[in-house]
Scaffold this motif. Structure first.
Motif, mmCIF file in Angstrom:
data_model
loop_
_atom_site.group_PDB
_atom_site.id
_atom_site.type_symbol
_atom_site.label_atom_id
_atom_site.label_comp_id
_atom_site.label_asym_id
_atom_site.label_seq_id
_atom_site.Cartn_x
_atom_site.Cartn_y
_atom_site.Cartn_z
ATOM 1 N N GLU A 1 0.826 -1.213 0.000
ATOM 2 C CA GLU A 1 0.000 0.000 0.000
ATOM 3 C C GLU A 1 0.859 1.262 0.000
ATOM 4 O OE1 GLU A 1 -3.239 0.419 -0.370
ATOM 5 O OE2 GLU A 1 -3.602 -1.726 -0.533
ATOM 6 N N VAL A 2 1.909 1.277 0.831
ATOM 7 C CA VAL A 2 2.732 2.495 0.902
ATOM 8 C C VAL A 2 3.476 2.740 -0.400
ATOM 9 C CG1 VAL A 2 3.010 2.672 3.400
ATOM 10 C CG2 VAL A 2 4.498 1.159 2.119
ATOM 11 N N ILE A 3 3.802 1.645 -1.103
ATOM 12 C CA ILE A 3 4.505 1.804 -2.387
ATOM 13 C C ILE A 3 3.557 2.395 -3.427
ATOM 14 C CG2 ILE A 3 5.616 0.510 -4.254
ATOM 15 C CD1 ILE A 3 6.587 -1.398 -1.914
ATOM 16 N N LYS A 4 2.323 1.868 -3.451
ATOM 17 C CA LYS A 4 1.313 2.395 -4.376
ATOM 18 C C LYS A 4 1.011 3.857 -4.058
ATOM 19 C CE LYS A 4 -1.079 -1.956 -5.087
ATOM 20 N NZ LYS A 4 -2.000 -2.725 -4.247
ATOM 21 N N LYS A 5 0.945 4.154 -2.763
ATOM 22 C CA LYS A 5 0.645 5.521 -2.328
ATOM 23 C C LYS A 5 1.759 6.469 -2.805
ATOM 24 C CE LYS A 5 -1.296 8.826 0.172
ATOM 25 N NZ LYS A 5 -2.594 9.418 -0.208
ATOM 26 N N ALA A 6 3.003 6.039 -2.633
ATOM 27 C CA ALA A 6 4.127 6.871 -3.056
ATOM 28 C C ALA A 6 4.054 7.137 -4.561
ATOM 29 C CB ALA A 6 5.441 6.185 -2.693
ATOM 30 N N GLU A 7 3.694 6.079 -5.321
ATOM 31 C CA GLU A 7 3.567 6.253 -6.773
ATOM 32 C C GLU A 7 2.440 7.218 -7.118
ATOM 33 O OE1 GLU A 7 3.279 2.303 -8.347
ATOM 34 O OE2 GLU A 7 5.400 1.928 -7.885
ATOM 35 N N ALA A 8 1.320 7.067 -6.389
ATOM 36 C CA ALA A 8 0.177 7.954 -6.641
ATOM 37 C C ALA A 8 0.518 9.397 -6.317
ATOM 38 C CB ALA A 8 -1.024 7.491 -5.808
ATOM 39 N N MET A 9 1.435 9.579 -5.366
ATOM 40 C CA MET A 9 1.838 10.939 -5.004
ATOM 41 C C MET A 9 2.901 11.483 -5.951
ATOM 42 S SD MET A 9 2.072 10.259 -0.932
ATOM 43 C CE MET A 9 2.712 11.814 -0.380
ATOM 44 N N GLY A 10 3.285 10.657 -6.902
ATOM 45 C CA GLY A 10 4.310 11.089 -7.849
ATOM 46 C C GLY A 10 5.714 10.979 -7.287
ATOM 47 N N LYS A 11 5.879 10.115 -6.279
ATOM 48 C CA LYS A 11 7.213 9.945 -5.685
ATOM 49 C C LYS A 11 7.609 8.469 -5.689
ATOM 50 C CE LYS A 11 7.293 14.268 -4.007
ATOM 51 N NZ LYS A 11 8.258 15.290 -4.414
ATOM 52 N N PRO A 12 7.703 7.849 -6.857
ATOM 53 C CA PRO A 12 8.101 6.437 -6.854
ATOM 54 C C PRO A 12 9.510 6.279 -6.275
ATOM 55 C CG PRO A 12 8.111 7.311 -9.079
ATOM 56 C CD PRO A 12 7.523 8.382 -8.209
ATOM 57 N N GLY A 13 9.715 5.211 -5.548
ATOM 58 C CA GLY A 13 11.019 4.975 -4.940
ATOM 59 C C GLY A 13 11.188 5.667 -3.606
ATOM 60 N N LEU A 14 10.083 6.168 -3.068
ATOM 61 C CA LEU A 14 10.144 6.813 -1.753
ATOM 62 C C LEU A 14 10.580 5.817 -0.684
ATOM 63 C CD1 LEU A 14 9.494 9.375 -0.105
ATOM 64 C CD2 LEU A 14 7.165 8.534 0.138
ATOM 65 N N VAL A 15 10.107 4.587 -0.858
ATOM 66 C CA VAL A 15 10.502 3.555 0.096
ATOM 67 C C VAL A 15 10.773 2.269 -0.676
ATOM 68 C CG1 VAL A 15 8.152 2.743 0.587
ATOM 69 C CG2 VAL A 15 9.907 2.529 2.333
ATOM 70 N N GLU A 16 11.771 1.548 -0.183
ATOM 71 C CA GLU A 16 12.097 0.277 -0.821
ATOM 72 C C GLU A 16 11.941 -0.813 0.226
ATOM 73 O OE1 GLU A 16 15.845 -1.849 -2.933
ATOM 74 O OE2 GLU A 16 15.942 0.337 -2.720
ATOM 75 N N ILE A 17 11.130 -1.817 -0.089
ATOM 76 C CA ILE A 17 10.880 -2.875 0.895
ATOM 77 C C ILE A 17 11.199 -4.228 0.281
ATOM 78 C CG2 ILE A 17 9.211 -3.899 2.467
ATOM 79 C CD1 ILE A 17 7.645 -1.281 2.363
ATOM 80 N N ASN A 18 12.079 -4.953 0.939
ATOM 81 C CA ASN A 18 12.443 -6.287 0.472
ATOM 82 C C ASN A 18 12.296 -7.293 1.602
ATOM 83 O OD1 ASN A 18 13.359 -5.821 -2.286
ATOM 84 N ND2 ASN A 18 14.900 -4.529 -1.296
ATOM 85 N N ALA A 19 11.958 -8.500 1.239
ATOM 86 C CA ALA A 19 11.924 -9.580 2.223
ATOM 87 C C ALA A 19 13.316 -10.191 2.284
ATOM 88 C CB ALA A 19 10.893 -10.628 1.818
ATOM 89 N N LYS A 20 13.879 -10.288 3.476
ATOM 90 C CA LYS A 20 15.187 -10.951 3.615
ATOM 91 C C LYS A 20 14.968 -12.453 3.452
ATOM 92 C CE LYS A 20 17.089 -7.636 6.906
ATOM 93 N NZ LYS A 20 17.420 -7.465 8.331
ATOM 94 N N GLU A 21 15.576 -13.018 2.428
ATOM 95 C CA GLU A 21 15.234 -14.399 2.072
ATOM 96 C C GLU A 21 15.846 -15.445 2.995
ATOM 97 O OE1 GLU A 21 14.522 -15.448 -1.821
ATOM 98 O OE2 GLU A 21 13.104 -13.775 -1.709
ATOM 99 N N ASP A 22 16.728 -15.018 3.881
ATOM 100 C CA ASP A 22 17.338 -16.019 4.771
ATOM 101 C C ASP A 22 17.044 -15.731 6.237
ATOM 102 O OD1 ASP A 22 18.804 -13.755 5.069
ATOM 103 O OD2 ASP A 22 20.761 -14.753 5.022
ATOM 104 N N SER A 23 15.987 -14.975 6.474
ATOM 105 C CA SER A 23 15.728 -14.553 7.838
ATOM 106 C C SER A 23 14.228 -14.676 8.124
ATOM 107 C CB SER A 23 16.183 -13.112 7.966
ATOM 108 O OG SER A 23 16.307 -12.759 9.295
#
Lengths: 120, 327
Positions: free
Chosen positions: B255-277
């Motif tokens: 949701e926050v990623i879509k929101k950032a895009e809708a606000m015209g600020k893509p890349g405002l936040v980057e979220i990744n799942a740590k694959e070994d944790s």
């Protein structure tokens, strides 16, 4: 009635081998392992462990049918190794990893209790 | 291509950190391994760690409103203390008895006898009315009541320890039965599952692009922070800085990623799942403690791995035969 016994899901029938091995007739260093009465629990960890071995060119498993309680693991290796060797190695590594994990848990529990005592 | 010689080890060394550990609850972090191991542990905890549960019921008298099989089913679902289950035998491969489940190695006998006699009140027959032949195996709330009586706990509310309700009897009704509890696993029937819930999640790695964040107005920041359905971010009212306050509350909803895009600020936040944790949550039914459940799961998984080793008489010889006189 004619319902199969519940234990048929995890008891290997008499006269059947737990693991049987069949070499591929067309490709060298390729083979299929049929493991009776196992499922994704074993299939997936063995597959992922095989993927860590650079001598393994292909490793996959399938559960052919949800009511046939067996999995088939297929392994293809380079000429430096063999499917049986890779398979055995993968199981040894997983076993050692779990042994290590068990110890890690025991150690962490003592540390946790220590931390709890100190009031964290 | 340069490949190491066969026979090299590719073992991993997972790390564990316990966050919380109570009798029936555990929360811990598992690192330096992959999802297959995490999932195998979860699956084994749910379906393959053995416990003891009532499996055979002989009803002598039942004049209650519930029929015999209804009561038998309810009895089966009562969690019994199963600390000894790992050492017990499955009654199907017990040599000491004919599999009728009446020997000390593979079964425990329970007796229940209740009759509503006086008064107009209904009699509640609960798990506490079960009489076990083996003090090690009994309904979990009986065991807990006993423990609390021993420790003379201050904060016990005695009224709560009534046990699991089996059936209610009206005046004149009676229930008398003999039940055999056996060792089993959740794969066979869910009544043998020691797990109430076992879940794991990938640990999220959340990075806010501070430079881009500085270009937002306070109102924009506020509406962005509020766009997350769970409280992951925090907007400091004084410094007007957006920080991550609870990364694990993130549900990978984007949701926050879509929101950032809708606000015209893509890349405002980057979220990744740590694959070994992984972050595990384990809750038990009380049949065994959460710690026992985890340890038994590792033991059971090792036993399973051991069972799928190639035996000398099949794989290796086949390979040898191929080398000697193969096609």
């Amino acid at each position: 009635m004619n319902a199969p016994d519940r234990y048929e899901r995890f008891v290997v029938p008499e006269g059947t081998k737990k693991v049987s091995y069949e070499r591929d007739t067309k490709i060298v260093n390729a083979a299929s392992f049929t493991i009776e009465r196992e499922d994704h629990t074993i299939g997936n960890i063995v597959r992922m462990q095989l993927h860590r071995d650079p001598n393994v060119l292909f490793a996959g498993y399938k559960l052919p049918h949800p009511l046939q309680y067996k999995i088939i693991v297929r392994i293809h290796t380079t000429s430096q190794s063999s499917p049986t060797q890779a398979y055995t190695q993968a199981i040894n590594d997983l076993d050692k990893e779990l042994e290590y994990l068990k110890q890690a848990f025991e150690d962490e529990k003592t540390r946790y209790e220590e931390r709890a005592k100190q009031g964290f | 291509m340069d490949r190491p010689a066969a026979g090299a080890s590719y073992q991993r060394f997972p790390r564990v950190r316990i966050r919380e550990l109570r009798d029936d609850y555990a929360k811990f972090e598992l690192r330096d391994t992959d999802a297959s191991i995490a999932n195998a542990l979860r699956r084994v905890m749910i379906a393959e760690v053995p416990t003891v549960a009532i499996d055979l019921v002989e009803i002598e008298v039942n004049s209650s409103v519930l029929n015999d099989e209804f009561i038998a089913h309810r009895l089966g679902l009562i969690p019994l203390t199963s600390a000894a289950a790992m050492q017990m035998r499955f009654s199907r491969d017990c040599d000491a008895c004919d599999g009728d489940g009446s020997c000390e190695y593979c079964s425990v006998e329970f007796l229940l006898s209740a009759r509503a006699t006086d008064s107009d009140q209904t009699l509640e027959v609960t798990a506490n009315d079960l009489r076990s032949a083996d003090p090690k195996v009994c309904p979990v709330d009986q065991a807990r009541a006993y423990q609390q009586a021993l420790n003379a706990d201050y904060d016990t509310n005695a009224g709560e320890q009534r046990g699991i309700l089996i059936v209610k009897l009206r005046r004149g009704q009676e229930l008398r039965l003999r039940a055999i509890a056996r060792k089993g696993i959740g794969k066979d029937h869910a009544k043998w599952s020691p797990a109430a819930t076992v879940t794991f999640m990938y640990e999220p790695d959340i990075r806010i692009n501070e430079e881009l964040m500085d270009t937002l107005t306070l109102d924009e920041k506020r509406s962005w922070v509020e766009s997350s359905p769970t409280k992951v971010f925090h907007l400091d009212p004084i410094t007007k800085q957006v920080t991550v306050c609870d990364a694990e509350a993130y549900t990978y909803d984007d949701e926050v990623i879509k929101k950032a895009e809708a606000m015209g600020k893509p890349g405002l936040v980057e979220i990744n799942a740590k694959e070994d944790s992984f972050i595990f949550t384990v809750e038990t039914t009380g049949a065994i403690t959460a710690y026992e459940l985890i340890m038994n799961a590792i033991t059971v998984l090792r036993q399973k791995l051991d069972a799928v080793r190639l035996q000398d008489d099949d794989g290796d010889l086949g390979e040898l035969g191929a080398h000697l006189g193969g096609p």
